[in-house]
Every structure is written in structure tokens, then in C-alpha cells.
Scaffold this motif. Structure first.
Motif, PDB file in Angstrom:
ATOM      1  N   ILE A  88       0.830  -1.203   0.000  1.00  8.37           N
ATOM      2  CA  ILE A  88       0.000   0.000   0.000  1.00  8.37           C
ATOM      3  C   ILE A  88       0.865   1.253   0.000  1.00  8.37           C
ATOM      4  O   ILE A  88       0.603   2.199  -0.729  1.00  8.37           O
ATOM      5  CB  ILE A  88      -0.964   0.005   1.209  1.00  8.37           C
ATOM      6  N   VAL A  89       1.885   1.262   0.834  1.00  6.77           N
ATOM      7  CA  VAL A  89       2.818   2.393   0.866  1.00  6.77           C
ATOM      8  C   VAL A  89       4.242   1.869   0.752  1.00  6.77           C
ATOM      9  O   VAL A  89       4.550   0.778   1.193  1.00  6.77           O
ATOM     10  CB  VAL A  89       2.684   3.246   2.154  1.00  6.77           C
ATOM     11  N   GLU A  90       5.087   2.657   0.151  1.00  2.04           N
ATOM     12  CA  GLU A  90       6.507   2.326   0.018  1.00  2.04           C
ATOM     13  C   GLU A  90       7.296   3.406   0.739  1.00  2.04           C
ATOM     14  O   GLU A  90       7.255   4.571   0.346  1.00  2.04           O
ATOM     15  CB  GLU A  90       6.892   2.268  -1.462  1.00  2.04           C
ATOM     16  N   CYS A  91       7.956   3.016   1.820  1.00  2.00           N
ATOM     17  CA  CYS A  91       8.657   3.988   2.664  1.00  2.00           C
ATOM     18  C   CYS A  91      10.108   4.234   2.242  1.00  2.00           C
ATOM     19  O   CYS A  91      10.716   5.199   2.695  1.00  2.00           O
ATOM     20  CB  CYS A  91       8.648   3.507   4.117  1.00  2.00           C
ATOM     21  N   ASN A  92      10.655   3.370   1.394  1.00  2.00           N
ATOM     22  CA  ASN A  92      12.080   3.447   1.085  1.00  2.00           C
ATOM     23  C   ASN A  92      12.394   3.935  -0.321  1.00  2.00           C
ATOM     24  O   ASN A  92      13.553   4.210  -0.614  1.00  2.00           O
ATOM     25  CB  ASN A  92      12.730   2.078   1.306  1.00  2.00           C
ATOM     26  N   ASP A  93      11.420   4.023  -1.189  1.00  2.00           N
ATOM     27  CA  ASP A  93      11.709   4.405  -2.571  1.00  2.00           C
ATOM     28  C   ASP A  93      10.630   5.333  -3.098  1.00  2.00           C
ATOM     29  O   ASP A  93       9.577   4.849  -3.526  1.00  2.00           O
ATOM     30  CB  ASP A  93      11.819   3.165  -3.459  1.00  2.00           C
ATOM     31  N   PRO A  94      10.792   6.632  -3.056  1.00  2.00           N
ATOM     32  CA  PRO A  94      11.932   7.345  -2.467  1.00  2.00           C
ATOM     33  C   PRO A  94      11.844   7.302  -0.942  1.00  2.00           C
ATOM     34  O   PRO A  94      10.761   7.147  -0.378  1.00  2.00           O
ATOM     35  CB  PRO A  94      11.754   8.769  -2.986  1.00  2.00           C
ATOM     36  N   PRO A  95      12.973   7.451  -0.283  1.00  2.00           N
ATOM     37  CA  PRO A  95      12.974   7.389   1.180  1.00  2.00           C
ATOM     38  C   PRO A  95      12.088   8.482   1.790  1.00  2.00           C
ATOM     39  O   PRO A  95      12.178   9.648   1.435  1.00  2.00           O
ATOM     40  CB  PRO A  95      14.438   7.627   1.555  1.00  2.00           C
ATOM     41  N   CYS A  96      11.215   8.056   2.698  1.00  2.00           N
ATOM     42  CA  CYS A  96      10.329   8.990   3.386  1.00  2.00           C
ATOM     43  C   CYS A  96      11.047   9.508   4.637  1.00  2.00           C
ATOM     44  O   CYS A  96      11.591   8.714   5.418  1.00  2.00           O
ATOM     45  CB  CYS A  96       9.027   8.293   3.779  1.00  2.00           C
ATOM     46  N   VAL A  97      11.025  10.803   4.834  1.00  2.00           N
ATOM     47  CA  VAL A  97      11.706  11.389   5.986  1.00  2.00           C
ATOM     48  C   VAL A  97      11.020  11.005   7.301  1.00  2.00           C
ATOM     49  O   VAL A  97      11.623  11.104   8.363  1.00  2.00           O
ATOM     50  CB  VAL A  97      11.795  12.933   5.867  1.00  2.00           C
ATOM     51  N   GLY A 101       9.917   7.266  12.528  1.00  2.55           N
ATOM     52  CA  GLY A 101       9.018   7.547  13.642  1.00  2.55           C
ATOM     53  C   GLY A 101       7.556   7.353  13.277  1.00  2.55           C
ATOM     54  O   GLY A 101       6.666   7.873  13.940  1.00  2.55           O
ATOM     55  N   CYS A 102       7.307   6.590  12.226  1.00  2.68           N
ATOM     56  CA  CYS A 102       5.950   6.446  11.690  1.00  2.68           C
ATOM     57  C   CYS A 102       5.380   5.066  12.016  1.00  2.68           C
ATOM     58  O   CYS A 102       6.045   4.057  11.817  1.00  2.68           O
ATOM     59  CB  CYS A 102       5.991   6.654  10.179  1.00  2.68           C
ATOM     60  N   GLY A 103       4.170   5.046  12.491  1.00  2.84           N
ATOM     61  CA  GLY A 103       3.495   3.777  12.756  1.00  2.84           C
ATOM     62  C   GLY A 103       2.465   3.431  11.698  1.00  2.84           C
ATOM     63  O   GLY A 103       1.796   2.405  11.786  1.00  2.84           O
ATOM     64  N   LEU A 104       2.330   4.272  10.685  1.00  2.67           N
ATOM     65  CA  LEU A 104       1.298   4.062   9.667  1.00  2.67           C
ATOM     66  C   LEU A 104       1.524   2.794   8.854  1.00  2.67           C
ATOM     67  O   LEU A 104       0.594   2.039   8.610  1.00  2.67           O
ATOM     68  CB  LEU A 104       1.216   5.280   8.741  1.00  2.67           C
ATOM     69  N   LYS A 105       2.761   2.534   8.449  1.00  6.05           N
ATOM     70  CA  LYS A 105       3.031   1.365   7.601  1.00  6.05           C
ATOM     71  C   LYS A 105       2.605   0.073   8.286  1.00  6.05           C
ATOM     72  O   LYS A 105       1.994  -0.789   7.670  1.00  6.05           O
ATOM     73  CB  LYS A 105       4.507   1.288   7.215  1.00  6.05           C
ATOM     74  N   GLY A 106       2.892  -0.071   9.562  1.00  8.56           N
ATOM     75  CA  GLY A 106       2.494  -1.278  10.293  1.00  8.56           C
ATOM     76  C   GLY A 106       0.993  -1.453  10.330  1.00  8.56           C
ATOM     77  O   GLY A 106       0.472  -2.564  10.170  1.00  8.56           O
TER      78      GLY A 106
END
Length: 146
Positions: A88-97, A101-106
Motif C-alpha cells: 500500500i505504501v513504500e517507505c524506502n523508494d523514495p525514502p520517506c523522511v 518515527g511512523c506507525g502508519l506502515k504497520g
């Protein structure tokens, strides 16, 4: 959660070829009836044949048939494979700042697993109802008109 076009068309093809008939289905027929390009239909059929969900035969009288075992496969398993680890979300490409400290991906990953677990309650055969030589797709889930 949105299914990608590959998954959407693949599910349509599986449901279409699940309708028994004497002659195999052709790529041209699938493409025309499901309003998909022949190239896209061929790519999807090839992928599903590699998964052993479809049986394909080359040459005169050849075509596409559903492997009867596919009707017993859980929908969640089918969709997982077709979606190919589409997150649903990609946190590493591009890297999210915010990624450290984000709990959304989990939370979103957990929701995705619940989505698949819900689909796993059904098999492909549950969504296919033959009707007098034609087919209708009838969900075991009641739909609500909004």
C-alpha cells in the motif's frame, strides 16, 4: 486497497474460463469478451499457466482451459500471487523522511493482511454461478447499494 489491472483482468479470465464447455477458450475470445488487449490477455494467461491455474494447448483445436483444482484455491492466495507483493505504501523508494518515527506502515500492513484473510474465507468456485449456458458472477457477500 486497489487491485492492479493485472489482478483485475486475471480474476476476470479465471471466472470466464471456469464456465465449462466442449471447446477451449482462445486468447482472442478472452480479449474480445473481457475487453482486454490480446497482448495483455496473452501475458496474463501465460502467467497463470505457469502457476498451473490454467491449462494451455498450442495448435489447431488448442486454447485455454481452467485447471479444475483452481476452483478450490482460496481467493486470498490467488490475489496475493497476482498482486506480486504490491504494498500500500513504500517507505524506502523514495525514502520517506518520516519512516523512522511512523506507525502508519504497520497499521496498513495489518489492514492488508485482514483484507487477504477475508478473501481466504472463499474459494474461486464460490464466486461462479452457471446460469443456463451463460454465467453470472454472484458473490456470497451481500452488496449494499449506497
Amino acid at each position: 486497497m486497489q487491485l492492479n489491472k493485472f489482478t483485475d483482468y486475471a480474476l476476470r479470465i479465471l471466472m470466464y474460463v471456469a464456465q465449462p464447455r466442449d471447446l477451449p477458450y482462445t486468447i482472442a475470445e478472452l480479449a474480445e469478451r473481457l475487453e482486454v488487449s490480446q497482448n495483455h490477455a496473452m501475458k496474463i494467461v501465460h502467467f497463470m499457466a505457469k502457476q498451473n491455474w490454467l491449462i494451455t494447448t498450442r495448435g489447431k483445436g488448442g486454447g485455454v482451459r481452467l485447471n479444475p483444482d483452481t476452483l478450490k484455491r482460496q481467493l486470498g492466495q490467488i490475489v496475493r500471487i497476482l498482486q506480486r507483493d504490491n504494498q500500500i505504501v513504500e517507505c524506502n523508494d523514495p525514502p520517506c523522511v518520516l519512516r523512522y518515527g511512523c506507525g502508519l506502515k504497520g497499521i496498513l500492513d495489518q489492514a492488508m493482511e485482514q483484507f487477504y484473510a477475508s478473501l481466504d474465507q472463499y474459494i474461486l468456485g464460490d464466486v461462479i454461478q452457471p446460469v443456463q449456458g451463460h454465467f453470472s458472477l454472484q458473490s456470497p457477500i451481500n452488496l449494499i447499494n449506497l
